[in-house]
Design a protein around this motif. Sequence first.
Motif, PDB file in Angstrom:
ATOM      1  N   CYS A 123       0.823  -1.214   0.000  1.00  0.00           N
ATOM      2  CA  CYS A 123       0.000   0.000   0.000  1.00  0.00           C
ATOM      3  C   CYS A 123       0.854   1.260   0.000  1.00  0.00           C
ATOM      4  O   CYS A 123       0.415   2.324  -0.450  1.00  0.00           O
ATOM      5  CB  CYS A 123      -0.921   0.006   1.221  1.00  0.00           C
ATOM      6  SG  CYS A 123      -2.177  -1.287   1.178  1.00  0.00           S
ATOM      7  N   GLY A 124       2.050   1.145   0.476  1.00  0.00           N
ATOM      8  CA  GLY A 124       2.896   2.341   0.534  1.00  0.00           C
ATOM      9  C   GLY A 124       3.649   2.629  -0.746  1.00  0.00           C
ATOM     10  O   GLY A 124       4.296   3.657  -0.866  1.00  0.00           O
ATOM     11  N   GLU A 125       3.628   1.719  -1.726  1.00  0.00           N
ATOM     12  CA  GLU A 125       4.332   1.960  -2.990  1.00  0.00           C
ATOM     13  C   GLU A 125       3.611   3.048  -3.801  1.00  0.00           C
ATOM     14  O   GLU A 125       2.393   2.975  -4.003  1.00  0.00           O
ATOM     15  CB  GLU A 125       4.392   0.667  -3.797  1.00  0.00           C
ATOM     16  CG  GLU A 125       5.287  -0.384  -3.156  1.00  0.00           C
ATOM     17  CD  GLU A 125       5.298  -1.652  -3.967  1.00  0.00           C
ATOM     18  OE1 GLU A 125       4.579  -1.681  -4.983  1.00  0.00           O
ATOM     19  OE2 GLU A 125       6.022  -2.600  -3.591  1.00  0.00           O
ATOM     20  N   VAL A 126       4.350   4.044  -4.284  1.00  0.00           N
ATOM     21  CA  VAL A 126       3.810   5.165  -5.062  1.00  0.00           C
ATOM     22  C   VAL A 126       4.162   4.943  -6.535  1.00  0.00           C
ATOM     23  O   VAL A 126       5.285   4.532  -6.849  1.00  0.00           O
ATOM     24  CB  VAL A 126       4.385   6.509  -4.580  1.00  0.00           C
ATOM     25  CG1 VAL A 126       3.837   7.671  -5.391  1.00  0.00           C
ATOM     26  CG2 VAL A 126       4.092   6.682  -3.099  1.00  0.00           C
ATOM     27  N   PRO A 127       3.226   5.165  -7.462  1.00  0.00           N
ATOM     28  CA  PRO A 127       3.541   4.989  -8.902  1.00  0.00           C
ATOM     29  C   PRO A 127       4.721   5.877  -9.306  1.00  0.00           C
ATOM     30  O   PRO A 127       4.888   6.993  -8.791  1.00  0.00           O
ATOM     31  CB  PRO A 127       2.253   5.412  -9.603  1.00  0.00           C
ATOM     32  CG  PRO A 127       1.195   5.211  -8.560  1.00  0.00           C
ATOM     33  CD  PRO A 127       1.838   5.536  -7.258  1.00  0.00           C
ATOM     34  N   PRO A 128       5.556   5.404 -10.240  1.00  0.00           N
ATOM     35  CA  PRO A 128       6.732   6.194 -10.653  1.00  0.00           C
ATOM     36  C   PRO A 128       6.308   7.503 -11.323  1.00  0.00           C
ATOM     37  O   PRO A 128       5.280   7.576 -12.000  1.00  0.00           O
ATOM     38  CB  PRO A 128       7.434   5.258 -11.646  1.00  0.00           C
ATOM     39  CG  PRO A 128       6.374   4.326 -12.117  1.00  0.00           C
ATOM     40  CD  PRO A 128       5.447   4.129 -10.970  1.00  0.00           C
ATOM     41  N   ASP A 168      -3.144   8.790 -19.398  1.00  0.00           N
ATOM     42  CA  ASP A 168      -2.770   7.408 -19.079  1.00  0.00           C
ATOM     43  C   ASP A 168      -2.115   7.291 -17.705  1.00  0.00           C
ATOM     44  O   ASP A 168      -2.386   6.351 -16.942  1.00  0.00           O
ATOM     45  CB  ASP A 168      -1.827   6.860 -20.162  1.00  0.00           C
ATOM     46  CG  ASP A 168      -2.534   6.735 -21.513  1.00  0.00           C
ATOM     47  OD1 ASP A 168      -3.792   6.668 -21.495  1.00  0.00           O
ATOM     48  OD2 ASP A 168      -1.846   6.698 -22.540  1.00  0.00           O
ATOM     49  N   ALA A 169      -1.247   8.286 -17.381  1.00  0.00           N
ATOM     50  CA  ALA A 169      -0.591   8.255 -16.066  1.00  0.00           C
ATOM     51  C   ALA A 169      -1.604   8.419 -14.939  1.00  0.00           C
ATOM     52  O   ALA A 169      -1.547   7.733 -13.897  1.00  0.00           O
ATOM     53  CB  ALA A 169       0.462   9.351 -15.976  1.00  0.00           C
ATOM     54  N   MET A 170      -2.590   9.329 -15.107  1.00  0.00           N
ATOM     55  CA  MET A 170      -3.623   9.531 -14.085  1.00  0.00           C
ATOM     56  C   MET A 170      -4.492   8.271 -13.940  1.00  0.00           C
ATOM     57  O   MET A 170      -4.862   7.873 -12.803  1.00  0.00           O
ATOM     58  CB  MET A 170      -4.482  10.729 -14.445  1.00  0.00           C
ATOM     59  CG  MET A 170      -3.766  12.076 -14.349  1.00  0.00           C
ATOM     60  SD  MET A 170      -3.165  12.413 -12.671  1.00  0.00           S
ATOM     61  CE  MET A 170      -4.707  12.526 -11.777  1.00  0.00           C
ATOM     62  N   GLY A 171      -4.807   7.642 -15.051  1.00  0.00           N
ATOM     63  CA  GLY A 171      -5.591   6.406 -14.955  1.00  0.00           C
ATOM     64  C   GLY A 171      -4.833   5.309 -14.241  1.00  0.00           C
ATOM     65  O   GLY A 171      -5.390   4.577 -13.401  1.00  0.00           O
ATOM     66  N   GLU A 172      -3.544   5.187 -14.580  1.00  0.00           N
ATOM     67  CA  GLU A 172      -2.728   4.186 -13.891  1.00  0.00           C
ATOM     68  C   GLU A 172      -2.628   4.486 -12.397  1.00  0.00           C
ATOM     69  O   GLU A 172      -2.659   3.591 -11.546  1.00  0.00           O
ATOM     70  CB  GLU A 172      -1.338   4.142 -14.544  1.00  0.00           C
ATOM     71  CG  GLU A 172      -0.421   3.066 -13.994  1.00  0.00           C
ATOM     72  CD  GLU A 172      -0.931   1.675 -14.320  1.00  0.00           C
ATOM     73  OE1 GLU A 172      -0.605   0.737 -13.543  1.00  0.00           O
ATOM     74  OE2 GLU A 172      -1.648   1.529 -15.323  1.00  0.00           O
ATOM     75  N   TYR A 173      -2.513   5.808 -12.110  1.00  0.00           N
ATOM     76  CA  TYR A 173      -2.410   6.223 -10.703  1.00  0.00           C
ATOM     77  C   TYR A 173      -3.695   5.875  -9.951  1.00  0.00           C
ATOM     78  O   TYR A 173      -3.657   5.362  -8.817  1.00  0.00           O
ATOM     79  CB  TYR A 173      -2.133   7.728 -10.663  1.00  0.00           C
ATOM     80  CG  TYR A 173      -1.766   8.249  -9.288  1.00  0.00           C
ATOM     81  CD1 TYR A 173      -0.527   7.964  -8.729  1.00  0.00           C
ATOM     82  CD2 TYR A 173      -2.659   9.018  -8.555  1.00  0.00           C
ATOM     83  CE1 TYR A 173      -0.184   8.441  -7.486  1.00  0.00           C
ATOM     84  CE2 TYR A 173      -2.326   9.490  -7.307  1.00  0.00           C
ATOM     85  CZ  TYR A 173      -1.094   9.193  -6.766  1.00  0.00           C
ATOM     86  OH  TYR A 173      -0.763   9.657  -5.518  1.00  0.00           O
ATOM     87  N   ARG A 174      -4.837   6.114 -10.581  1.00  0.00           N
ATOM     88  CA  ARG A 174      -6.111   5.794  -9.924  1.00  0.00           C
ATOM     89  C   ARG A 174      -6.263   4.271  -9.756  1.00  0.00           C
ATOM     90  O   ARG A 174      -6.757   3.807  -8.718  1.00  0.00           O
ATOM     91  CB  ARG A 174      -7.274   6.344 -10.746  1.00  0.00           C
ATOM     92  CG  ARG A 174      -7.368   7.864 -10.750  1.00  0.00           C
ATOM     93  CD  ARG A 174      -8.669   8.330 -11.401  1.00  0.00           C
ATOM     94  NE  ARG A 174      -8.761   9.774 -11.466  1.00  0.00           N
ATOM     95  CZ  ARG A 174      -8.393  10.507 -12.493  1.00  0.00           C
ATOM     96  NH1 ARG A 174      -7.893   9.916 -13.584  1.00  0.00           N
ATOM     97  NH2 ARG A 174      -8.508  11.826 -12.471  1.00  0.00           N
ATOM     98  N   ARG A 175      -5.865   3.508 -10.763  1.00  0.00           N
ATOM     99  CA  ARG A 175      -5.961   2.057 -10.634  1.00  0.00           C
ATOM    100  C   ARG A 175      -5.046   1.539  -9.511  1.00  0.00           C
ATOM    101  O   ARG A 175      -5.405   0.594  -8.801  1.00  0.00           O
ATOM    102  CB  ARG A 175      -5.606   1.398 -11.965  1.00  0.00           C
ATOM    103  CG  ARG A 175      -6.706   1.519 -13.018  1.00  0.00           C
ATOM    104  CD  ARG A 175      -6.414   0.619 -14.217  1.00  0.00           C
ATOM    105  NE  ARG A 175      -5.213   1.028 -14.927  1.00  0.00           N
ATOM    106  CZ  ARG A 175      -5.186   1.929 -15.902  1.00  0.00           C
ATOM    107  NH1 ARG A 175      -6.309   2.527 -16.299  1.00  0.00           N
ATOM    108  NH2 ARG A 175      -4.062   2.244 -16.509  1.00  0.00           N
TER     109      ARG A 175
END
Length: 481
Positions: A123-128, A168-175
Amino acid sequence: MSAQSWMVWPDNFAASVLVLAVLAMGFMYAARMPMHALIRSMGHAVGGPLRMGARWLFTAVAEMQQRNKVVLLAQGRQETGKRIEREFERLGALVTRELQGYPALQRKLLEDIARFEDDYKKCGEVPPTPPDWAEAVAAMAKVQAIGNEVIADVLEELNRSITAAHDDAMGEYRRAYESRHKILGRFMPSWRSVDKNLQLVEKNVADVKNSVKGVDAHMAKYEQIAAGTDKAQHALTVSAFTQFTVSLLVMLVAAGGAFINCKLIALPMSEMVGAGDYITSTLRTSDVAALVIVCIEASMGLFLLEAMRITHLFPSIANLNERMRKRMMWIAFTLLVILAGVEAALALMRDLLIADKQALIQSLATVQAQSAVNGWVGTIPMAGQMLLGFILPFALAFIAIPLESLIHSGRTVGGVLLMACVRLAAVTLRMAANLVRNASRLLVRLYDVVIAVPLLVESLVKRRPAVAGGGKVPTFEHTHA
């Protein structure tokens, strides 16, 4: 001898009485000192043994009190020691039962904690973050094209590419956040399981603490008994009186049950041993036989409880080896069941005898018809008598428990009551000794009152030479104190 023979002057009653009174007073005055000594000796002769008896009784009371204290403290120490042993056994069983699953529970908790840590790390991992060139391209895409359509098209294409990359980055971030929220959502059952296990651990620890508090209370009581404090002695005495009262009440109830049991089988026993046989003019043999059967049932129950080590009235039974003890237990139980069955059969026989007697008395046809119609109603008392005859022996078997308590507590209660009676006798003897001593003093004073005239004359005679010589005048009180 005539009634006037004692008179000095037969014709003058008053003068004769006066002369005799003067002579008696003179004789009493002459015997004053011996009579005083005699009265005092009689007072000492009677009062001395009474005082010695009172003193001996008080000494006996002190010795009895000390002996009763020793016996009471020894009995209390033994009972408290057994209670502490039972508390430790119960505590050991509780710890074994409640704490034997702790290794598995601990392993489960460690696994849950390890899984929580892994999920927490996930849960603590943040998308690059996007690469650095994206910012430069974004800056170039925002530059306004001036006069060159090719450059404008390139810049617009770059702007669309950057915008698409951003979406695409925002969608990946939300997923990614959604997956982390799902991981957190899966935490709830595990958290509930951990919370339930921790509550179970807390409950078990609380039960162990309560048991330990009970052991501590018994240990404190044992220490007070070992120290022989007055508080412990008073508590043991009150407890003995309470046990004696309760045991006596239970024994009275058991005596009532034994009486009902005797009455239940007395009539059928009269058919077995003879209805017309009498031991005395009022005591029938059937009643004694019924009483003997009830006593045998109570004895079998006593031996059964002794073999089960519930009571400890017979040390020889408790000291038997395990095999003999179990064999004796089964023998006593078998005999008790047989006696209960015999008593149930006797109760049935009693009902049949009563029915035969009523059949002989009631010879009318209407009564017989009514008996035939209501015959099924008679089976209810018959079944009740049989059930009562079978249950009462087992109920009387438990009389050994209050009997043991009555015997053990009766030693203390009897000692206290005996000390009270001896102390009362000692106080009575001391009061009697004081009464005799004061009575002797009173008789001495009354004797002096009777001879008051000669004593007054003696006082006057002794006073006159003292006054003539100029000395101190003695008073009547100093002379005859």
